[in-house]
Motif scaffolding. Structure first.
Motif, PDB file in Angstrom:
ATOM      1  N   MET A   1       0.855  -1.172   0.000  1.00  0.00           N
ATOM      2  CA  MET A   1       0.000   0.000   0.000  1.00  0.00           C
ATOM      3  C   MET A   1       0.899   1.233   0.000  1.00  0.00           C
ATOM      4  N   SER A   2       0.573   2.157  -0.876  1.00  0.00           N
ATOM      5  CA  SER A   2       1.403   3.354  -1.015  1.00  0.00           C
ATOM      6  C   SER A   2       1.157   4.350   0.119  1.00  0.00           C
ATOM      7  N   THR A   3       2.107   5.226   0.284  1.00  0.00           N
ATOM      8  CA  THR A   3       1.977   6.285   1.285  1.00  0.00           C
ATOM      9  C   THR A   3       0.764   7.157   0.977  1.00  0.00           C
ATOM     10  N   THR A   4       0.538   7.447  -0.292  1.00  0.00           N
ATOM     11  CA  THR A   4      -0.608   8.263  -0.694  1.00  0.00           C
ATOM     12  C   THR A   4      -1.915   7.601  -0.268  1.00  0.00           C
ATOM     13  N   THR A   5      -2.014   6.306  -0.465  1.00  0.00           N
ATOM     14  CA  THR A   5      -3.221   5.565  -0.094  1.00  0.00           C
ATOM     15  C   THR A   5      -3.437   5.622   1.414  1.00  0.00           C
ATOM     16  N   ILE A   6      -2.372   5.469   2.164  1.00  0.00           N
ATOM     17  CA  ILE A   6      -2.469   5.506   3.631  1.00  0.00           C
ATOM     18  C   ILE A   6      -2.888   6.885   4.107  1.00  0.00           C
ATOM     19  N   VAL A   7      -2.244   7.918   3.583  1.00  0.00           N
ATOM     20  CA  VAL A   7      -2.567   9.291   3.985  1.00  0.00           C
ATOM     21  C   VAL A   7      -4.022   9.610   3.641  1.00  0.00           C
ATOM     22  N   LEU A   8      -4.453   9.214   2.461  1.00  0.00           N
ATOM     23  CA  LEU A   8      -5.827   9.463   2.043  1.00  0.00           C
ATOM     24  C   LEU A   8      -6.819   8.752   2.961  1.00  0.00           C
ATOM     25  N   ALA A   9      -6.519   7.522   3.320  1.00  0.00           N
ATOM     26  CA  ALA A   9      -7.392   6.764   4.228  1.00  0.00           C
ATOM     27  C   ALA A   9      -7.486   7.445   5.587  1.00  0.00           C
ATOM     28  N   VAL A 111      -9.706   3.683  -6.122  1.00  0.00           N
ATOM     29  CA  VAL A 111      -8.894   3.425  -7.324  1.00  0.00           C
ATOM     30  C   VAL A 111      -7.463   3.053  -6.917  1.00  0.00           C
ATOM     31  N   LEU A 112      -6.909   3.767  -5.954  1.00  0.00           N
ATOM     32  CA  LEU A 112      -5.543   3.453  -5.496  1.00  0.00           C
ATOM     33  C   LEU A 112      -5.477   2.063  -4.895  1.00  0.00           C
ATOM     34  N   LEU A 113      -6.513   1.681  -4.149  1.00  0.00           N
ATOM     35  CA  LEU A 113      -6.521   0.338  -3.564  1.00  0.00           C
ATOM     36  C   LEU A 113      -6.608  -0.742  -4.629  1.00  0.00           C
TER      37      LEU A 113
END
Length: 116
Positions: A1-9, A111-113
């Motif tokens: 899981m990308s940093t962007t995905t984590i931050v967004l979550a 979409v990122l997931l």
């Protein structure tokens, strides 16, 4: 899981935990908002419960991706409904913008997931 995905979550979870909790607690601003769109306080509390559940799902999704995806998908639908309710109530487009924006963020998270 990308940093962007984590931050967004985490951002989405924080937003919906705050807003959902306010709806559950029926704070005056939320009671006013419910009345404005023709909903009872109990219906608004139900929406708050869904938002808090989605926040929990987003955070759980940091470990179990399917939960995060389900939470994001649910939020996309919930925010599409919010936009429709605002428009039905005669609100200007600007009043729909917050729901549309967080709905778009939830869609981006989904979409990122999915790896896209």
């Amino acid at each position: 899981m990308s940093t962007t995905t984590i931050v967004l979550a985490v951002i989405l979870a924080a937003v919906f935990l705050l807003l959902g909790s306010a709806k559950l607690a029926a704070v005056p601003a939320m009671r006013q908002a419910a009345a404005h769109v023709g909903m009872t306080t109990n219906h608004y509390r139900l929406l708050g419960a869904l938002e808090v559940a989605a926040a929990a799902g987003l955070l759980a999704g940091l470990r179990i991706t399917a939960l995060g995806a389900a939470a994001s998908a649910g939020l996309v639908l919930l925010m599409a409904g919010a936009v429709a309710v605002h428009l039905r109530s005669g609100d200007p487009a600007a009043r729909c913008l917050p729901a549309a924006a967080v709905g778009a963020l939830a869609a981006a998270h989904l979409v990122l997931l999915a790896g896209g």
